[in-house]
Design an enzyme around this catalytic site. Structure first.
Site, PDB file in Angstrom:
ATOM      1  CE  LYS A 148      -4.693  -1.817   0.949  1.00  0.00           C
ATOM      2  NZ  LYS A 148      -5.492  -2.758   1.739  1.00  0.00           N
ATOM      3  CB  THR A 191      -0.929   0.007   1.226  1.00  0.00           C
ATOM      4  OG1 THR A 191      -1.701  -1.191   1.218  1.00  0.00           O
ATOM      5  CG2 THR A 191      -1.864   1.205   1.194  1.00  0.00           C
ATOM      6  CE  LYS A 243       1.582   2.928   5.033  1.00  0.00           C
ATOM      7  NZ  LYS A 243       1.126   2.041   3.921  1.00  0.00           N
TER       8      LYS A 243
END
Length: 304
Positions: free
Chosen positions: A170, A94, A239
Protein backbone atom coordinates in the site's frame (compact mmCIF):
# COMPACT_ATOMS: atom_id res chain seq x y z
CA UNK A 1 -22.12 -11.06 9.63
CA UNK A 2 -21.87 -9.02 12.82
CA UNK A 3 -19.24 -6.37 12.15
CA UNK A 4 -17.86 -3.55 14.26
CA UNK A 5 -16.51 -0.59 12.30
CA UNK A 6 -14.15 1.94 13.85
CA UNK A 7 -13.17 5.15 12.06
CA UNK A 8 -15.74 7.14 10.10
CA UNK A 9 -13.66 9.58 8.11
CA UNK A 10 -14.00 10.17 4.37
CA UNK A 11 -13.12 6.56 3.56
CA UNK A 12 -14.53 4.75 6.57
CA UNK A 13 -18.02 6.20 6.25
CA UNK A 14 -18.37 4.90 2.71
CA UNK A 15 -16.95 1.50 3.63
CA UNK A 16 -19.32 1.09 6.57
CA UNK A 17 -22.24 2.02 4.31
CA UNK A 18 -21.10 -0.65 1.83
CA UNK A 19 -21.29 -3.26 4.58
CA UNK A 20 -24.81 -2.18 5.48
CA UNK A 21 -25.96 -2.38 1.86
CA UNK A 22 -24.49 -5.88 1.64
CA UNK A 23 -26.69 -7.04 4.50
CA UNK A 24 -24.15 -7.09 7.32
CA UNK A 25 -25.17 -6.03 10.82
CA UNK A 26 -22.85 -3.12 11.49
CA UNK A 27 -22.04 -1.39 14.77
CA UNK A 28 -20.02 1.79 14.34
CA UNK A 29 -17.87 3.83 16.67
CA UNK A 30 -16.03 7.06 16.02
CA UNK A 31 -14.13 9.40 18.28
CA UNK A 32 -16.32 12.26 16.97
CA UNK A 33 -19.74 10.73 17.62
CA UNK A 34 -21.64 13.06 15.27
CA UNK A 35 -20.09 11.35 12.26
CA UNK A 36 -22.05 8.20 13.08
CA UNK A 37 -25.48 9.80 12.66
CA UNK A 38 -25.71 9.37 8.89
CA UNK A 39 -24.94 5.68 9.28
CA UNK A 40 -27.47 5.32 12.07
CA UNK A 41 -30.10 6.51 9.59
CA UNK A 42 -28.94 3.80 7.20
CA UNK A 43 -29.45 1.10 9.81
CA UNK A 44 -26.18 0.92 11.70
CA UNK A 45 -26.07 0.53 15.45
CA UNK A 46 -23.97 3.20 17.15
CA UNK A 47 -21.77 2.01 20.02
CA UNK A 48 -21.43 4.27 23.01
CA UNK A 49 -17.93 2.92 23.72
CA UNK A 50 -15.14 1.43 21.69
CA UNK A 51 -15.37 -1.78 23.72
CA UNK A 52 -19.05 -2.14 22.78
CA UNK A 53 -18.16 -2.12 19.07
CA UNK A 54 -15.73 -4.99 19.68
CA UNK A 55 -18.35 -7.56 20.69
CA UNK A 56 -18.84 -8.80 17.13
CA UNK A 57 -17.54 -11.50 14.76
CA UNK A 58 -15.06 -9.07 13.27
CA UNK A 59 -13.95 -5.47 13.67
CA UNK A 60 -12.72 -3.23 10.85
CA UNK A 61 -10.53 -0.23 11.58
CA UNK A 62 -10.04 2.62 9.11
CA UNK A 63 -7.97 5.26 10.88
CA UNK A 64 -5.67 8.09 9.86
CA UNK A 65 -2.24 7.04 11.09
CA UNK A 66 -0.13 4.84 13.35
CA UNK A 67 -0.89 6.90 16.45
CA UNK A 68 -4.65 6.58 15.99
CA UNK A 69 -4.40 2.83 15.44
CA UNK A 70 -2.13 2.38 18.45
CA UNK A 71 -4.57 4.28 20.64
CA UNK A 72 -7.58 2.27 19.45
CA UNK A 73 -5.83 -1.09 19.76
CA UNK A 74 -3.53 -0.73 22.76
CA UNK A 75 -5.34 1.96 24.77
CA UNK A 76 -7.58 1.38 27.77
CA UNK A 77 -10.76 -0.34 26.65
CA UNK A 78 -9.27 -0.81 23.19
CA UNK A 79 -9.38 -3.70 20.78
CA UNK A 80 -6.70 -5.77 22.43
CA UNK A 81 -8.51 -5.69 25.76
CA UNK A 82 -12.03 -5.94 24.34
CA UNK A 83 -12.08 -8.34 21.40
CA UNK A 84 -13.25 -11.86 22.28
CA UNK A 85 -10.87 -14.75 21.79
CA UNK A 86 -10.91 -15.78 18.14
CA UNK A 87 -12.34 -12.47 16.95
CA UNK A 88 -10.91 -11.02 13.74
CA UNK A 89 -9.42 -7.53 13.42
CA UNK A 90 -9.29 -6.31 9.80
CA UNK A 91 -7.08 -3.23 9.55
CA UNK A 92 -7.65 -1.15 6.40
CA UNK A 93 -5.64 1.81 7.68
CA UNK A 94 -2.48 2.90 5.89
CA UNK A 95 0.06 2.19 8.62
CA UNK A 96 3.71 1.30 8.90
CA UNK A 97 4.81 -2.31 8.39
CA UNK A 98 6.44 -2.13 11.83
CA UNK A 99 3.10 -1.39 13.48
CA UNK A 100 1.42 -4.15 11.48
CA UNK A 101 4.04 -6.58 12.83
CA UNK A 102 3.30 -5.39 16.38
CA UNK A 103 -0.44 -5.84 15.83
CA UNK A 104 0.08 -9.33 14.43
CA UNK A 105 2.02 -10.44 17.50
CA UNK A 106 -0.22 -8.69 20.03
CA UNK A 107 -3.43 -10.16 18.61
CA UNK A 108 -1.89 -13.63 18.39
CA UNK A 109 -0.73 -13.41 22.01
CA UNK A 110 -4.32 -12.48 23.00
CA UNK A 111 -5.82 -15.38 21.03
CA UNK A 112 -7.28 -13.00 18.45
CA UNK A 113 -6.85 -12.92 14.67
CA UNK A 114 -5.44 -10.15 12.49
CA UNK A 115 -5.54 -9.36 8.77
CA UNK A 116 -4.05 -6.30 7.07
CA UNK A 117 -6.33 -5.16 4.26
CA UNK A 118 -5.39 -1.63 3.11
CA UNK A 119 -7.25 -0.29 0.10
CA UNK A 120 -6.66 1.72 -3.05
CA UNK A 121 -9.31 4.25 -4.04
CA UNK A 122 -10.71 7.65 -3.17
CA UNK A 123 -13.82 8.36 -1.03
CA UNK A 124 -16.22 8.22 -3.99
CA UNK A 125 -14.83 4.80 -4.90
CA UNK A 126 -15.21 3.66 -1.29
CA UNK A 127 -18.83 4.80 -1.23
CA UNK A 128 -19.51 2.78 -4.38
CA UNK A 129 -17.94 -0.40 -2.94
CA UNK A 130 -15.35 -0.42 -5.73
CA UNK A 131 -12.08 -0.26 -3.79
CA UNK A 132 -9.15 -2.52 -4.56
CA UNK A 133 -8.10 -4.44 -1.46
CA UNK A 134 -4.62 -5.79 -0.70
CA UNK A 135 -4.98 -8.49 1.95
CA UNK A 136 -2.33 -10.35 3.92
CA UNK A 137 -2.58 -12.78 6.81
CA UNK A 138 -3.25 -16.47 7.37
CA UNK A 139 -5.31 -17.92 4.52
CA UNK A 140 -8.12 -19.03 6.84
CA UNK A 141 -8.36 -15.55 8.35
CA UNK A 142 -8.55 -13.88 4.94
CA UNK A 143 -11.29 -16.37 4.06
CA UNK A 144 -13.18 -15.29 7.20
CA UNK A 145 -12.75 -11.66 6.17
CA UNK A 146 -13.88 -12.29 2.58
CA UNK A 147 -17.54 -11.24 3.10
CA UNK A 148 -16.31 -7.89 4.43
CA UNK A 149 -13.70 -7.39 1.74
CA UNK A 150 -16.15 -8.34 -1.01
CA UNK A 151 -18.60 -5.72 0.27
CA UNK A 152 -16.11 -2.85 0.19
CA UNK A 153 -14.10 -3.75 -2.91
CA UNK A 154 -14.34 -4.88 -6.49
CA UNK A 155 -11.27 -7.13 -6.15
CA UNK A 156 -9.11 -8.50 -3.35
CA UNK A 157 -5.44 -9.33 -3.90
CA UNK A 158 -4.28 -11.93 -1.37
CA UNK A 159 -0.53 -11.57 -1.25
CA UNK A 160 1.09 -13.17 1.81
CA UNK A 161 0.56 -14.85 5.18
CA UNK A 162 2.54 -11.94 6.68
CA UNK A 163 0.13 -9.04 7.30
CA UNK A 164 2.74 -6.27 7.19
CA UNK A 165 3.56 -6.98 3.54
CA UNK A 166 0.13 -5.68 2.56
CA UNK A 167 1.01 -2.40 4.25
CA UNK A 168 4.32 -2.23 2.42
CA UNK A 169 2.52 -2.69 -0.90
CA UNK A 170 0.00 0.00 0.00
CA UNK A 171 2.76 2.45 0.90
CA UNK A 172 4.67 1.67 -2.29
CA UNK A 173 1.50 2.35 -4.29
CA UNK A 174 0.99 5.71 -2.60
CA UNK A 175 4.62 6.54 -3.34
CA UNK A 176 3.95 5.90 -7.04
CA UNK A 177 0.79 8.01 -7.00
CA UNK A 178 2.66 10.90 -5.42
CA UNK A 179 5.39 10.49 -8.04
CA UNK A 180 2.73 11.04 -10.71
CA UNK A 181 1.72 14.33 -9.06
CA UNK A 182 5.26 15.62 -9.27
CA UNK A 183 6.13 14.48 -12.78
CA UNK A 184 2.77 15.41 -14.26
CA UNK A 185 2.93 18.80 -12.51
CA UNK A 186 6.39 19.44 -13.93
CA UNK A 187 5.26 18.53 -17.45
CA UNK A 188 2.14 20.69 -17.16
CA UNK A 189 4.21 23.61 -15.89
CA UNK A 190 6.53 23.24 -18.87
CA UNK A 191 3.88 23.16 -21.59
CA UNK A 192 1.64 25.61 -19.74
CA UNK A 193 4.31 28.28 -19.66
CA UNK A 194 4.61 27.87 -23.41
CA UNK A 195 0.90 28.67 -23.74
CA UNK A 196 -0.55 25.16 -24.12
CA UNK A 197 -3.86 24.60 -22.32
CA UNK A 198 -3.26 22.11 -19.52
CA UNK A 199 -6.70 20.46 -19.94
CA UNK A 200 -6.03 19.86 -23.62
CA UNK A 201 -2.58 18.56 -22.72
CA UNK A 202 -4.07 16.12 -20.20
CA UNK A 203 -6.58 14.92 -22.80
CA UNK A 204 -3.72 14.10 -25.16
CA UNK A 205 -1.79 12.23 -22.45
CA UNK A 206 -4.75 10.18 -21.19
CA UNK A 207 -5.89 9.34 -24.72
CA UNK A 208 -2.49 8.06 -25.81
CA UNK A 209 0.32 7.14 -23.43
CA UNK A 210 -1.21 7.37 -19.95
CA UNK A 211 -4.77 6.06 -19.83
CA UNK A 212 -4.56 4.72 -16.25
CA UNK A 213 -7.12 6.00 -13.70
CA UNK A 214 -4.41 7.70 -11.65
CA UNK A 215 -3.64 10.03 -14.58
CA UNK A 216 -7.29 10.64 -15.42
CA UNK A 217 -8.54 11.21 -11.86
CA UNK A 218 -5.60 12.98 -10.29
CA UNK A 219 -4.54 14.61 -13.54
CA UNK A 220 -7.97 16.21 -13.65
CA UNK A 221 -7.52 17.60 -10.15
CA UNK A 222 -4.11 19.02 -11.03
CA UNK A 223 -5.38 20.51 -14.30
CA UNK A 224 -8.46 21.97 -12.59
CA UNK A 225 -6.41 23.00 -9.56
CA UNK A 226 -9.29 21.68 -7.51
CA UNK A 227 -7.71 20.71 -4.23
CA UNK A 228 -10.65 21.32 -1.89
CA UNK A 229 -12.41 19.50 -0.40
CA UNK A 230 -9.58 17.05 0.07
CA UNK A 231 -10.33 13.42 -0.69
CA UNK A 232 -7.00 12.60 0.96
CA UNK A 233 -5.25 15.42 2.77
CA UNK A 234 -1.70 16.37 1.87
CA UNK A 235 -0.58 15.92 5.48
CA UNK A 236 -1.63 12.25 5.23
CA UNK A 237 0.24 11.87 1.95
CA UNK A 238 3.30 13.35 3.62
CA UNK A 239 2.87 10.83 6.44
CA UNK A 240 2.83 7.98 3.92
CA UNK A 241 6.02 9.19 2.24
CA UNK A 242 7.73 9.31 5.64
CA UNK A 243 6.60 5.71 6.23
CA UNK A 244 7.91 4.68 2.81
CA UNK A 245 11.30 6.20 3.57
CA UNK A 246 11.40 4.53 7.01
CA UNK A 247 10.69 1.14 5.41
CA UNK A 248 13.33 1.81 2.76
CA UNK A 249 15.85 2.70 5.44
CA UNK A 250 15.13 -0.53 7.31
CA UNK A 251 15.51 -2.59 4.12
CA UNK A 252 18.59 -0.67 2.83
CA UNK A 253 16.77 0.46 -0.32
CA UNK A 254 17.76 3.92 -1.64
CA UNK A 255 14.69 5.88 -2.79
CA UNK A 256 15.90 9.26 -4.08
CA UNK A 257 12.51 10.13 -5.57
CA UNK A 258 10.95 9.38 -2.18
CA UNK A 259 13.30 11.89 -0.59
CA UNK A 260 12.31 14.46 -3.21
CA UNK A 261 8.62 13.84 -2.51
CA UNK A 262 9.20 14.27 1.22
CA UNK A 263 10.58 17.74 0.53
CA UNK A 264 7.76 18.55 -1.90
CA UNK A 265 5.10 17.71 0.67
CA UNK A 266 7.05 19.75 3.20
CA UNK A 267 7.05 22.68 0.76
CA UNK A 268 3.31 22.31 0.25
CA UNK A 269 2.76 22.34 4.00
CA UNK A 270 4.96 25.43 4.35
CA UNK A 271 2.79 27.12 1.72
CA UNK A 272 -0.28 26.48 3.89
CA UNK A 273 -1.46 23.45 1.94
CA UNK A 274 -1.41 20.68 4.55
CA UNK A 275 -5.21 20.36 4.44
CA UNK A 276 -5.46 20.49 0.64
CA UNK A 277 -5.86 17.31 -1.39
CA UNK A 278 -2.50 15.61 -1.71
CA UNK A 279 -2.62 16.09 -5.49
CA UNK A 280 -1.83 19.77 -4.78
CA UNK A 281 1.83 18.67 -4.90
CA UNK A 282 1.25 18.71 -8.65
CA UNK A 283 0.74 22.48 -8.56
CA UNK A 284 4.12 23.17 -6.95
CA UNK A 285 6.02 23.12 -10.29
CA UNK A 286 3.68 25.78 -11.70
CA UNK A 287 4.20 27.84 -8.57
CA UNK A 288 7.97 27.45 -8.96
CA UNK A 289 7.64 28.52 -12.60
CA UNK A 290 5.81 31.67 -11.56
CA UNK A 291 2.50 30.75 -13.20
CA UNK A 292 0.44 29.79 -10.15
CA UNK A 293 -0.03 31.00 -6.60
CA UNK A 294 -1.74 28.94 -3.92
CA UNK A 295 -4.79 30.63 -2.39
CA UNK A 296 -4.19 32.08 1.03
CA UNK A 297 -4.58 29.43 3.70
CA UNK A 298 -7.69 29.70 5.84
CA UNK A 299 -7.13 30.66 9.43
CA UNK A 300 -7.52 27.99 12.06
CA UNK A 301 -10.53 29.86 13.47
CA UNK A 302 -12.23 29.93 10.06
CA UNK A 303 -11.91 26.14 9.66
CA UNK A 304 -13.52 25.26 13.00
Amino acid sequence: MEVGFIGLGHMGSGMAADLLRSGHHVTVWNRTAARAEALRKQGAAVASTLAEACQRNAVVTMLANDAAVEDVVFGAGGLLASLPVGCLHVSSSTISPDLADRLTKAHADAGQRFVSAPVFGRPDVAAAGKLFVVAAGPTEDIASAAPILDAIGQRTFEISPTPSLANLIKLSGNFLIASVFETLGEAMALVGKAGIDRHRYLEILTSTLFGAPVYKTYGGLVADRKFEPAGFAAQLGHKDIRLVLAAADRLDVPMPVGSLLHDRFLALSAAGGAQLDWSAVGALPARDAGTYAFPAAKSEEATK
